[in-house]
Scaffold this active site. Structure first.
Site, PDB file in Angstrom:
ATOM      1  N   ASP A  84       0.817  -1.213   0.000  1.00 36.87           N
ATOM      2  CA  ASP A  84       0.000   0.000   0.000  1.00 36.87           C
ATOM      3  C   ASP A  84       0.855   1.270   0.000  1.00 36.87           C
ATOM      4  O   ASP A  84       1.944   1.304   0.590  1.00 36.87           O
ATOM      5  CB  ASP A  84      -0.894  -0.025   1.247  1.00 36.87           C
ATOM      6  N   GLU A 136      -3.949   6.694  -7.331  1.00 35.96           N
ATOM      7  CA  GLU A 136      -4.786   7.671  -6.642  1.00 35.96           C
ATOM      8  C   GLU A 136      -4.823   8.988  -7.406  1.00 35.96           C
ATOM      9  O   GLU A 136      -3.804   9.473  -7.871  1.00 35.96           O
ATOM     10  CB  GLU A 136      -4.206   7.902  -5.248  1.00 35.96           C
ATOM     11  N   HIS A 210      -9.859   5.319   0.610  1.00 32.23           N
ATOM     12  CA  HIS A 210      -8.850   5.336   1.680  1.00 32.23           C
ATOM     13  C   HIS A 210      -9.417   6.084   2.877  1.00 32.23           C
ATOM     14  O   HIS A 210     -10.392   6.822   2.766  1.00 32.23           O
ATOM     15  CB  HIS A 210      -7.569   6.012   1.176  1.00 32.23           C
ATOM     16  N   GLY A 211      -8.807   5.848   4.039  1.00 33.71           N
ATOM     17  CA  GLY A 211      -9.266   6.547   5.232  1.00 33.71           C
ATOM     18  C   GLY A 211     -10.623   6.067   5.716  1.00 33.71           C
ATOM     19  O   GLY A 211     -11.402   6.844   6.258  1.00 33.71           O
TER      20      GLY A 211
HETATM   21  O1  G3H Z   1      -4.300   2.973   2.826  1.00 31.65           O
HETATM   22  C1  G3H Z   1      -4.718   2.842   3.976  1.00 31.65           C
HETATM   23  C2  G3H Z   1      -5.920   3.500   4.422  1.00 31.65           C
HETATM   24  O2  G3H Z   1      -6.249   4.560   3.636  1.00 31.65           O
HETATM   25  C3  G3H Z   1      -6.098   3.609   5.889  1.00 31.65           C
HETATM   26  O3  G3H Z   1      -6.670   4.813   6.327  1.00 31.65           O
HETATM   27  O4  G3H Z   1      -5.790   4.659   8.622  1.00 31.65           O
HETATM   28  O5  G3H Z   1      -7.472   6.347   8.051  1.00 31.65           O
HETATM   29  O6  G3H Z   1      -8.119   3.948   8.119  1.00 31.65           O
HETATM   30  P1  G3H Z   1      -7.053   4.939   7.874  1.00 31.65           P
HETATM   31 ZN    ZN Z   2      -4.566   5.196   2.357  1.00 32.32          ZN
END
Ligand code: G3H
Ligand code: ZN
Length: 291
Positions: A84, A136, A210-211
């Site tokens: 990643d 991305e 993501h996130g």
């Molecule tokens: O690539 C990994 C993710 O985007 C994780 O995001 O830590 O905010 O859940 P996060």
């Molecule tokens: Zn990420």
């Protein structure tokens, strides 16, 4: 043997109108917990290892990917292994040898034309090596160390730009900025579902969020209904891990055996994986609150 490619897991999820969760791991305990949580939920899962996590391990991916591969092979559910947020082409070139079937090439902080050129080169190399490649467009805000201009509040991926980007780069999946942010410890994010739907129409490859730690359960499900396929989670595991360690150390300040606090930390992460996976699959366990 239940190691499968990320591309296959994402393809099947997209075909079935389902989402698939990709959890980032740092330690072997994380990987054990992610597999255990996915098994408890009865769902496939993707194990993600970020370039930052590889750096934490002294730049060596293989000691932890070796463990992850064995866990995947022994798992009762299908497991993919994904590299990643890779910015370093040298690390990307190590991915197939370390057991990854996929990677996310992260040129999202670059100006558009530079992002296209760097990602096209990464795709050409990755496809030659048999890797599925995600990229991305439109920065997912909040990643530590990123240039301020790249993750200003409110940044969004433009559907027209995304369509051209996919055509020019040949990526297999696209991570888009639709309202989530990295490293949220509260589950309070609200996505732009209209934008997700427009991106799904404009882009012929699966969309990646993501996130996802910042999403309440209902928002996770709605993200998939709107068009997201792969949803990445990292911080929620850190919240579970650290909370369990902190509680253990506060209860027993004299503890020295790391197994005393790592075991509950691993259990807490497994429960987070099970709960989020179950929530995504439709059986709501809560509507947000704790990560
Ligand atoms: O690539 C990994 C993710 O985007 C994780 O995001 O830590 O905010 O859940 P996060
Ligand atoms: Zn990420």
């Amino acid at each position: 043997m239940t190691l499968v490619t990320t591309g296959e897991l994402v393809r099947r999820a997209a075909a079935g109108g389902r989402g698939i969760l990709a959890f980032n791991f740092v330690t072997v305990e994380h990987a054990e917990a992610i597999v255990a949580g996915a098994e408890a939920a009865g769902s496939p899962v993707i194990l993600g290892l970020s370039q930052n996590a590889v750096a934490y391990h002294g730049g060596r991916a293989r000691p932890v990917t070796a463990a992850a591969l064995v866990l995947a092979e022994d798992a009762a559910v299908e497991v993919g292994l994904h590299l990643d947020h890779v910015e370093d082409m040298d690390l990307l070139r190590q991915a197939p040898g370390a057991g990854f079937s996929s990677a996310m090439f992260d040129a999202g902080a670059l100006p558009y034309e530079d992002n296209v050129a760097a990602t096209r080169a990464a795709v050409d190399w990755a496809h030659g090596a048999g890797l599925w490649l995600e990229a991305e467009l439109g920065y997912v805000g909040g990643k530590p160390g990123a240039p301020a201009s790249a993750h200003a509040a409110g940044v969004r991926t433009d559907p027209g730009e995304a369509s051209g980007y996919v055509a020019r780069t040949g990526v297999d999946a696209l991570a888009v900025a639709v309202g989530s942010a990295h490293a949220m410890t509260s589950r309070s994010a609200a996505l732009d579902h209209g934008l997700i739907a427009r991106l799904r129409e404009a882009v012929p490859v699966p969309l990646v969020l993501h996130g996802s730690s910042g999403l309440p359960d209902a928002e996770l499900r709605r993200a998939v209904a709107s068009g997201m396929v792969k949803l990445n989670v990292g911080t929620a595991l850190g919240v579970a891990f650290t909370g369990a360690v902190r509680a253990c150390l506060e209860r027993d300040p004299d503890v020295v055996d790391p197994r005393r606090y790592l075991a509950p930390a691993r259990d807490a992460m497994a429960e987070t994986v099970r709960r989020l996976t179950t929530a995504l699959n439709g059986a709501a366990t809560d509507q947000g609150g704790g990560a």
